[in-house]
Enzyme design. Structure first.
Site, PDB file in Angstrom:
ATOM      1  N   GLU A 186      90.899  96.688  74.374  1.00 21.23           N
ATOM      2  CA  GLU A 186      92.086  97.265  74.996  1.00 21.23           C
ATOM      3  C   GLU A 186      92.746  98.296  74.097  1.00 21.23           C
ATOM      4  O   GLU A 186      92.668  98.212  72.867  1.00 21.23           O
ATOM      5  CB  GLU A 186      93.110  96.153  75.287  1.00 21.23           C
ATOM      6  CG  GLU A 186      92.548  95.085  76.208  1.00 21.23           C
ATOM      7  CD  GLU A 186      93.543  93.987  76.564  1.00 21.23           C
ATOM      8  OE1 GLU A 186      93.191  93.151  77.393  1.00 21.23           O
ATOM      9  OE2 GLU A 186      94.657  93.964  76.010  1.00 21.23           O
TER      10      GLU A 186
ATOM     11  N   CYS B 252      98.095 102.563  70.467  1.00 21.35           N
ATOM     12  CA  CYS B 252      97.679 101.379  69.724  1.00 21.35           C
ATOM     13  C   CYS B 252      96.221 101.134  70.111  1.00 21.35           C
ATOM     14  O   CYS B 252      95.921 100.915  71.287  1.00 21.35           O
ATOM     15  CB  CYS B 252      98.573 100.217  70.138  1.00 21.35           C
ATOM     16  SG  CYS B 252      98.115  98.662  69.368  1.00 21.35           S
TER      17      CYS B 252
ATOM     18  N   CYS C  81      88.160  89.361  66.948  1.00 22.80           N
ATOM     19  CA  CYS C  81      88.633  89.396  65.564  1.00 22.80           C
ATOM     20  C   CYS C  81      88.227  88.095  64.891  1.00 22.80           C
ATOM     21  O   CYS C  81      88.237  87.040  65.522  1.00 22.80           O
ATOM     22  CB  CYS C  81      90.158  89.537  65.525  1.00 22.80           C
ATOM     23  SG  CYS C  81      90.825  89.735  63.850  1.00 22.80           S
TER      24      CYS C  81
ATOM     25  N   CYS D 160      94.173  84.159  63.252  1.00 20.30           N
ATOM     26  CA  CYS D 160      95.603  83.850  63.107  1.00 20.30           C
ATOM     27  C   CYS D 160      96.032  83.082  64.361  1.00 20.30           C
ATOM     28  O   CYS D 160      95.815  83.549  65.476  1.00 20.30           O
ATOM     29  CB  CYS D 160      96.413  85.133  62.947  1.00 20.30           C
ATOM     30  SG  CYS D 160      95.863  86.149  61.548  1.00 20.30           S
TER      31      CYS D 160
ATOM     32  N   CYS E 207      97.966  84.675  67.469  1.00 21.69           N
ATOM     33  CA  CYS E 207      97.485  85.942  68.039  1.00 21.69           C
ATOM     34  C   CYS E 207      96.389  85.664  69.063  1.00 21.69           C
ATOM     35  O   CYS E 207      95.432  84.940  68.786  1.00 21.69           O
ATOM     36  CB  CYS E 207      96.955  86.828  66.916  1.00 21.69           C
ATOM     37  SG  CYS E 207      96.188  88.342  67.504  1.00 21.69           S
TER      38      CYS E 207
ATOM     39  N   GLY F 181      91.340  93.349  66.588  1.00 23.67           N
ATOM     40  CA  GLY F 181      90.486  93.492  65.416  1.00 23.67           C
ATOM     41  C   GLY F 181      91.222  93.687  64.108  1.00 23.67           C
ATOM     42  O   GLY F 181      92.416  93.983  64.086  1.00 23.67           O
TER      43      GLY F 181
ATOM     44  N   LEU G  97     102.376  90.169  56.942  1.00 21.10           N
ATOM     45  CA  LEU G  97     102.699  89.123  55.968  1.00 21.10           C
ATOM     46  C   LEU G  97     103.061  87.808  56.664  1.00 21.10           C
ATOM     47  O   LEU G  97     102.439  86.784  56.425  1.00 21.10           O
ATOM     48  CB  LEU G  97     103.836  89.601  55.057  1.00 21.10           C
ATOM     49  CG  LEU G  97     103.954  88.845  53.745  1.00 21.10           C
ATOM     50  CD1 LEU G  97     102.758  89.071  52.841  1.00 21.10           C
ATOM     51  CD2 LEU G  97     105.238  89.228  53.002  1.00 21.10           C
TER      52      LEU G  97
ATOM     53  N   CYS H  96     102.173  93.298  70.934  1.00 21.84           N
ATOM     54  CA  CYS H  96     101.494  92.785  69.750  1.00 21.84           C
ATOM     55  C   CYS H  96     100.963  91.385  69.986  1.00 21.84           C
ATOM     56  O   CYS H  96     101.698  90.498  70.410  1.00 21.84           O
ATOM     57  CB  CYS H  96     102.455  92.687  68.580  1.00 21.84           C
ATOM     58  SG  CYS H  96     103.005  94.257  68.006  1.00 21.84           S
TER      59      CYS H  96
HETATM   60  N1  SAH Z   1      94.385  92.645  62.259  1.00 20.53           N
HETATM   61  C1  SAH Z   1      95.453  93.541  61.992  1.00 20.53           C
HETATM   62  C2  SAH Z   1      95.904  94.384  63.164  1.00 20.53           C
HETATM   63  C3  SAH Z   1      96.080  93.746  64.515  1.00 20.53           C
HETATM   64  S1  SAH Z   1      97.548  92.989  65.076  1.00 20.53           S
HETATM   65  C4  SAH Z   1      96.623  92.803  61.423  1.00 20.53           C
HETATM   66  O1  SAH Z   1      96.651  91.598  61.488  1.00 20.53           O
HETATM   67  O2  SAH Z   1      97.503  93.442  60.869  1.00 20.53           O
HETATM   68  C5  SAH Z   1      98.954  93.960  64.847  1.00 20.53           C
HETATM   69  C6  SAH Z   1     100.183  93.120  64.486  1.00 20.53           C
HETATM   70  O3  SAH Z   1     100.588  92.225  65.546  1.00 20.53           O
HETATM   71  C7  SAH Z   1      99.933  92.224  63.289  1.00 20.53           C
HETATM   72  O4  SAH Z   1     101.026  92.268  62.420  1.00 20.53           O
HETATM   73  C8  SAH Z   1      99.828  90.860  63.927  1.00 20.53           C
HETATM   74  O5  SAH Z   1     100.072  89.822  63.026  1.00 20.53           O
HETATM   75  C9  SAH Z   1     100.878  90.948  65.003  1.00 20.53           C
HETATM   76  N2  SAH Z   1     100.758  89.907  66.013  1.00 20.53           N
HETATM   77  C10 SAH Z   1      99.650  89.240  66.380  1.00 20.53           C
HETATM   78  N3  SAH Z   1      99.928  88.339  67.337  1.00 20.53           N
HETATM   79  C11 SAH Z   1     101.250  88.444  67.596  1.00 20.53           C
HETATM   80  C12 SAH Z   1     102.119  87.793  68.506  1.00 20.53           C
HETATM   81  N4  SAH Z   1     101.676  86.863  69.331  1.00 20.53           N
HETATM   82  N5  SAH Z   1     103.422  88.162  68.507  1.00 20.53           N
HETATM   83  C13 SAH Z   1     103.865  89.126  67.675  1.00 20.53           C
HETATM   84  N6  SAH Z   1     103.085  89.782  66.803  1.00 20.53           N
HETATM   85  C14 SAH Z   1     101.781  89.446  66.750  1.00 20.53           C
END
Ligand code: SAH
Length: 376
Positions: free
Chosen positions: A117, A130, A137, A141, A144, A192, A250, A368
């Site tokens: 996407e 974006c 990925c 996490c 996510c 990713g 972070l 996000c």
């Molecule tokens: N893998 C990379 C980029 C992808 S996600 C990374 O982790 O930075 C882009 C941002 O969205 C990251 O900061 C991620 O932690 C955040 N993110 C992921 N899931 C989320 C959620 N459910 N709510 C808010 N932010 C989220």
């Protein structure tokens, strides 16, 4: 605001799809190549090298993706180039829009059937895209959506570049609310982990920042690479000589909690990640973004705000607080407004600049952490 299902534009038949196994990189495309490589490729196909300039002007300069209208190239050169160097990489599966048409999410099917996407967000003074760097990925996490299904494969350079080009073409044609425009910013915050697909990502970013018609002529400052904190790659990015914005996800100031929220923290703990971030800031003179998803009663307590403030203060840094976008089945939810306000205030007391990210695209699962590329 309601989301709406827009008709998906028709493109050529997607012959490759059924034939290939998921997980395979796509055939080569001019968006994988530097101008010199395009010249080599056309020459090898028996087409004179200068045709590479012409096709670059059409594809990247004029954003014209219909070779039948490239009247500066003769018919046989057009045909050869189309067949050999312009395979369909991104088949549009679904286009969803919200915010009165200024946020547009696109779901793409890749040649092997993988889904990814991208999201276009138009603001008064800029258009941000974006984009995804991998199908799925591997970072896992738990908050996510993308991480839940694991990694299918890396995207090719062209698959990354073409997401930006698809948005650029839509804007150029006036298909996005607000009239014709250009993509000014790109954030690698789609699906990713960009630093886990380093070489292809860097080549794509170089293409975006190389002057047209070899590339798209974007400013490196307008491009943000977001990472979970793959320290060796962060250090490598600092040596590329291009002032990309680095964003570090972070989400917790302490290793104990970060081990849970960002599992790769077991390998690259907070102190090492921040060290690499400050090195990036020192080498590029760019302010590093710290991404922090605000999760109710998990990482939004007063003591964590203080801890984060102490870690960050005095550095070239900016904190982006992202209200958690809950994913399906998640036990977590976004912080209470009063806790968010207190968190911001604590960081500000430490002199750390902080903003709260808007949640554009939330109702079309384009915010996000919501990019899961389901077509159901
Ligand atoms: N893998 C990379 C980029 C992808 S996600 C990374 O982790 O930075 C882009 C941002 O969205 C990251 O900061 C991620 O932690 C955040 N993110 C992921 N899931 C989320 C959620 N459910 N709510 C808010 N932010 C989220």
């Amino acid at each position: 605001m309601t989301s709406q299902n827009l008709p998906t534009p028709k493109r050529g038949t997607f012959v490759e799809r059924a034939a290939k196994k998921p997980g395979k990189l796509p055939p080569r495309h001019i968006s994988d190549m530097t101008l010199a490589e395009r010249k080599e490729a056309v020459t090898a196909l028996g087409v004179p090298g200068f045709r590479a300039d012409q096709l670059s002007r059409q594809w990247f300069g004029r954003l014209n993706d219909d070779p039948t209208t490239w009247t500066d190239l003769n018919g046989s050169a057009r045909e050869t180039i189309q067949q050999e160097l312009l395979p369909d990489l991104l088949e549009p599966v679904r286009t969803l829009s919200c915010d009165n048409g200024t946020t547009v999410k696109q779901v793409w099917r890749l040649h092997d059937g993988s889904l990814v996407e991208s999201v276009l967000m138009r603001y008064p003074n800029r258009v941000t895209m974006c984009v995804s760097s991998q199908a799925g990925c591997a970072m896992n996490c738990p908050f996510c959506a993308t991480g839940q299904a694991g990694l299918t494969r890396n995207l090719s350079t062209a698959e990354i570049v073409e997401q930006v080009l698809a948005g650029s073409r839509m804007l150029a044609r006036g298909e996005v609310a607000g009239g014709p425009g250009r993509v000014s910013n790109v954030v690698l915050m789609g699906m990713g982990e960009p630093m886990a697909n380093y070489n292809r990502v860097i080549k794509a970013l170089r293409m975006l920042t190389t002057e047209a018609p070899e590339g798209l002529g974007m400013s490196a400052r307008g491009i943000t690479v977001s990472t979970v904190g793959l320290v060796p790659r962060m250090r490598q990015l600092a040596t590329e000589g291009l002032p990309f914005t680095l964003a570090v996800s972070l989400h917790a100031p302490d290793d104990e909690l970060r081990d849970e929220l960002v599992p790769i923290n077991n390998r690259f703990p907070v102190a090492e990640v921040l060290d690499a971030a400050w090195e990036y800031a020192a080498k590029t003179n760019r302010r590093v973004s710290i991404e922090y998803a605000m999760i109710k009663d998990i990482n939004d307590q007063r003591e964590r705000a203080e801890h984060l403030g102490r870690l960050l203060k005095g550095n070239l840094v900016h904190v982006n607080l992202i209200p958690l976008n809950p994913t399906p089945g998640s036990k977590w939810t976004a912080s209470r407004p009063e806790d968010e306000v207190a968190f911001v205030a604590a960081l500000e007391r430490h002199g750390v600049p902080v903003t709260v990210r808007d949640t554009r695209g939330r109702e079309i699962d384009g915010a996000c952490g919501q990019l899961a590329a389901t077509t159901s």
